[in-house]
Design a protein around this motif. Structure first.
Motif, PDB file in Angstrom:
ATOM      1  N   ILE A  35      -7.197   3.800  -3.983  1.00 59.02           N
ATOM      2  CA  ILE A  35      -8.234   4.014  -2.737  1.00 59.02           C
ATOM      3  C   ILE A  35      -9.176   5.341  -1.732  1.00 59.02           C
ATOM      4  N   ASP A  43      -3.700   0.919  -2.712  1.00 57.56           N
ATOM      5  CA  ASP A  43      -3.465  -0.184  -2.692  1.00 57.56           C
ATOM      6  C   ASP A  43      -2.873  -1.363  -2.986  1.00 57.56           C
ATOM      7  N   ASN A  44      -2.309  -2.237  -2.841  1.00 56.57           N
ATOM      8  CA  ASN A  44      -1.639  -3.423  -3.261  1.00 56.57           C
ATOM      9  C   ASN A  44      -1.676  -3.793  -4.997  1.00 56.57           C
ATOM     10  N   PHE A  62      -6.854  -0.635   5.640  1.00 56.15           N
ATOM     11  CA  PHE A  62      -5.646  -1.789   5.283  1.00 56.15           C
ATOM     12  C   PHE A  62      -5.686  -2.580   5.781  1.00 56.15           C
ATOM     13  N   ASN A  63      -6.378  -3.795   5.304  1.00 57.79           N
ATOM     14  CA  ASN A  63      -6.504  -4.849   5.938  1.00 57.79           C
ATOM     15  C   ASN A  63      -7.364  -4.961   6.905  1.00 57.79           C
ATOM     16  N   PHE A 123       1.085  -1.076  -0.203  1.00 53.16           N
ATOM     17  CA  PHE A 123      -0.354   0.445  -0.184  1.00 53.16           C
ATOM     18  C   PHE A 123       0.854   0.982   0.015  1.00 53.16           C
TER      19      PHE A 123
END
Ligand SMILES: NC(=O)CC(=O)C(=O)O
Length: 296
Positions: free
Chosen positions: A128, A122-123, A164-165, A100
Motif C-alpha cells: 500500500i 496491509d493485513n 491505517f484504519n 500491517f
C-alpha cells in the motif's frame, strides 16, 4: 479493543471511517541483521508472527533489515519491489498474521538505479506504500564516521503517507529524521504518527537519535516511532539500537536498549488532538511571513 466511528475522536478524519477507539498496538522490531539475506528475512517473518501473538496491529522493522548496512553491500542484496524475495516474504507474513507491516528498508533495484526503500503491506498482504529514502546519508565526521550513500544509491523524490484504519501515518528513513520540514508537511497532511526505520551509529546515535525523535514529536505534536537494528559490534557499521517511541508531548514512552528485542505499545491517537488543542501552534504559524510546502 473496540472499533468505533473516528468522528468521536478525531474530527478531521472522514465520516464512517472505522478505527480503534483506544488506539492501536504497534510493535517495533529491533532485530539482529547478519550477512545471510535469507536468514535475515526469515528472522523478520518470525518476529512479525511473534508480534501478532503479542496483539500488534502494525509491525515495523528496522532500516536495512535484509542486508548489512554499507554501500558495498547494496548492489548484491538489492531486489525489485514488489517481486523480490523480501517483498514476497513480507506480503505473505502480513497476510498470514493479518497485520500491517512497515517493512523497514531494503536495497531496492529499479532499472539501473538502487534506492533505500521502505515498503508497507496491509493485513491482506497488499503493497500500500513505498517510500524511497529522500535524504541520502552523506556525512564526514573526521576520525569518527564517513558514509556516502550517494556513491551507490539514488534519492527518492516524494513524501509518503499511508492510511491505517482511517489514521494517517507518515514515513521517513533514518537521515530523513533530521529534516524537520518533511515531518511538518506530513503533519500538515493529517498524520498522527511518523515511523522512521533508522540505523544511527555509535557517533550520532548517542548525540541525536532520541533528541531528533523528541524534536519531531514536539514540534509536530504527534507520535514518533524510531526502529533500529540491534547493535552488532562485529559489523562494519555498528548501529546504535535504542528503538524508541515518543508521544505527542515529546516524552519517550518506551525505549529498548541496544540488544535484540521488540517494543510493543498501545498508541492513543486522541493525545494528538489533546496536545494540539492545548498548545495551538498549528493555528499560530505566521504563514504570511514563512511557509513549508510539498512539491512532490
Ligand atoms: N544512517 C543514516 O541514514 C542517518 C544517521 O546515521 C544519522 O543521521 O546520524
Amino acid at each position: 479493543m473496540s472499533d468505533t466511528s473516528i468522528d468521536a475522536v478525531h474530527p478531521r478524519f472522514a465520516k464512517n471511517t472505522m478505527f480503534y477507539n483506544k488506539g492501536f498496538r504497534i510493535a517495533l522490531v529491533q532485530m539482529t541483521v547478519g550477512m545471510d539475506k535469507s536468514k535475515n528475512v526469515a528472522q523478520a517473518v518470525k518476529e512479525i508472527h511473534k508480534a501478532k501473538e503479542g496483539g500488534a496491529h502494525i509491525v515495523a522493522l528496522p532500516e536495512c533489515f535484509n542486508s548489512p548496512y554499507g554501500t558495498k553491500y547494496f548492489n548484491e542484496y538489492a531486489e525489485e519491489v514488489p517481486c523480490g524475495e523480501t517483498s514476497l516474504a513480507l506480503s505473505k507474513a502480513a497476510a498470514e498474521a493479518q497485520v500491517f507491516v512497515v517493512g523497514g528498508t531494503v536495497p531496492e533495484r529499479f532499472g539501473n538505479k538502487l534506492y533505500n526503500t521502505c515498503t508497507v503491506w496491509d493485513n491482506k498482504g497488499t503493497l500500500i506504500a513505498q517510500h524511497r529514502k529522500v535524504h541520502l546519508f552523506d556525512i564526514d565526521i573526521p576520525n569518527k564516521i564517513t558514509f556516502k550513500e550517494s556513491e551507490v544509491l539514488s534519492p527518492g523524490d516524494k513524501l509518503t503517507v499511508f492510511e491505517f484504519n482511517g489514521a494517517k501515518i507518515g514515513l521517513g528513513i533514518c537521515y530523513d529524521l533530521r529534516f524537520a520540514e518533511m515531518a511538518h508537511i506530513m503533519a500538515k497532511e493529517g498524520c498522527g504518527l511518523l515511523i522512521y526505520p533508522g540505523a544511527f551509529n555509535m557517533t550520532t546515535g548517542p548525540k541525536h537519535w532520541e533528541l531528533l525523535g523528541r524534536g519531531r514529536a514536539t514540534d509536530q505534536q504527534l507520535w514518533v516511532a524510531l526502529v533500529s537494528p540491534a547493535r552488532d559490534t562485529t559489523a562494519g557499521y555498528v548501529a546504535w539500537g535504542h528503538s524508541t517511541l515518543v508521544d505527542p508531548w515529546g516524552e519517550v514512552v518506551a525505549k529498548l536498549d541496544e540488544k535484540p528485542g521488540t517494543l510493543i505499545y498501545d498508541i492513543d491517537l486522541s493525545i494528538v488532538e489533546e496536545v494540539r488543542s492545548s498548545i495551538p501552534i498549528r493555528l499560530q504559524r505566521r504563514t504570511d511571513i514563512y511557509d513549508t510546502v510539498r512539491k512532490n
